[in-house]
Write a protein that holds these residues in place. Structure first.
Motif, short mmCIF file in Angstrom:
data_model
loop_
_atom_site.label_atom_id
_atom_site.label_comp_id
_atom_site.label_asym_id
_atom_site.label_seq_id
_atom_site.Cartn_x
_atom_site.Cartn_y
_atom_site.Cartn_z
N ALA A 117 -8.60 1.90 2.22
CA ALA A 117 -7.80 3.10 1.65
C ALA A 117 -8.22 4.47 1.87
O ALA A 117 -7.53 5.33 2.34
CB ALA A 117 -7.55 2.78 -0.05
N ASN B 294 -4.22 1.21 -1.64
CA ASN B 294 -4.66 -0.08 -1.13
C ASN B 294 -4.95 0.15 0.46
O ASN B 294 -4.66 0.97 1.04
CB ASN B 294 -3.85 -1.29 -1.48
CG ASN B 294 -3.64 -1.37 -2.99
OD1 ASN B 294 -4.52 -1.09 -3.80
ND2 ASN B 294 -2.26 -1.76 -3.19
N SER C 105 0.73 -1.07 -0.03
CA SER C 105 -0.10 0.00 -0.13
C SER C 105 0.74 1.14 0.05
O SER C 105 1.77 1.50 0.97
CB SER C 105 -0.87 0.03 1.23
OG SER C 105 -1.59 1.05 1.15
#
Length: 292
Positions: free
Chosen positions: A176, A164, A79
């Motif tokens: 997110a 993400n 992420s």
């Protein structure tokens, strides 16, 4: 005489009507204009932009799958929202103190170097107005630098690892959009110790009257506090060190939110910032500018 008074410029160079005296706003605008033409302004902001980009590039070219030993290290490749949080972790050591010191440490000392304080005082400005305007500009610069760094880190991180979901420090998965909110909330909490560093920089700038000495002194103070925080036998001091407050934002990344470190950061940072700011004001208020 009335025609002259009607067109007299304020501290920012703008015309002032007769009977209207420039104030804090005029000093603030003038100091912002001065920052636009100073190399140190762009040096600090450039550093705030460059570091997260270089960090993201390092993630891109680093293919090791070994687990890291710091918060969110395992999520850097999963992420992009982990990137700004990791930058906050390491930026407290030297990057952010240096960035804010470049302006806070110079903003009073530069007047001594250039011999311009006496000129400013002849523009119908009181010393407290000059001090407030300069302090507000130093704070504004710090806010812009932190926000710019965080935003660049978010963009670069998401381009590398995607927008993400993120795992919190409690092990729960955060969506997110929610994680993005937490990133910017963390930046706000991060400004608490940053404000204390700015105040210390202002104090050293007023006392030392030398930009280089004030900038280096502010950075050395920050590094010294970092060293004290890792010395054995001083564990009881750690909750009250300024360096510890740079991690207070991590309370937002727990489920439920841990407000204890954040509340502590508010009053601990105030213990550093308020006396430093008050001392800087008194030094500036009593400064002899006869030879300026």
């Amino acid at each position: 005489m009335s025609a002259v008074a009607a067109s007299a410029p304020d501290a920012a160079g703008a015309p002032v009507r007769a009977g209207k005296r420039p104030g804090v706003g005029a000093v603030y605008r003038w100091e912002l204009r001065k920052l636009r033409y100073q190399k140190r302004t762009y040096l600090g902001l450039g550093l705030a932009v460059l570091v997260p980009i270089l960090f993201t590039l390092a993630i891109h070219f680093h293919h090791s799958r070994h687990r890291g030993d710091f918060a969110f290290s395992d999520y850097l490749s999963r992420s992009g929202l982990a990137v700004p949080l990791v930058v906050l972790l390491f930026g407290a050591i030297w990057m952010f103190p240096l960035i804010v010191a470049l302006v806070a440490g110079d903003i009073f000392a530069s007047e001594d170097h250039n011999g311009t304080l006496k000129t400013i005082l002849t523009r119908s400005l009181e010393r407290h107005q000059i001090f407030a305007g300069k302090a507000l500009v130093a704070a504004t610069y710090a806010i812009v630098a932190v926000a710019l760094d965080g935003t660049v880190a978010v963009i670069a991180g998401c381009l590398q690892s995607g927008f993400n979901s993120l795992q919190s420090l409690s092990g729960t998965i955060v969506s997110a959009p929610k994680a993005l909110e937490l990133v910017y909330a963390s930046l706000l909490v991060y400004l608490l110790p940053i404000a204390a560093v700015v105040s210390i920089g202002l104090l050293l700038s007023a006392v030392m009257r030398n930009s280089a000495a004030a900038v280096v002194g502010t950075l050395m103070f920050s590094l010294l506090i970092q060293i004290v925080g890792v010395l054995p036998g001083l564990e009881a001091l750690r909750p009250y060190l300024l360096s510890t407050q740079f991690n207070a934002w991590q309370g937002l990344l727990r489920t439920p939110t841990d407000w204890t470190p954040i509340v502590r950061a508010v009053w601990v940072c105030a213990l550093y910032a308020v006396p430093a700011l008050a001392a800087a004001f008194l030094v500036f208020l009593r400064r002899d500018v006869a030879g300026g």
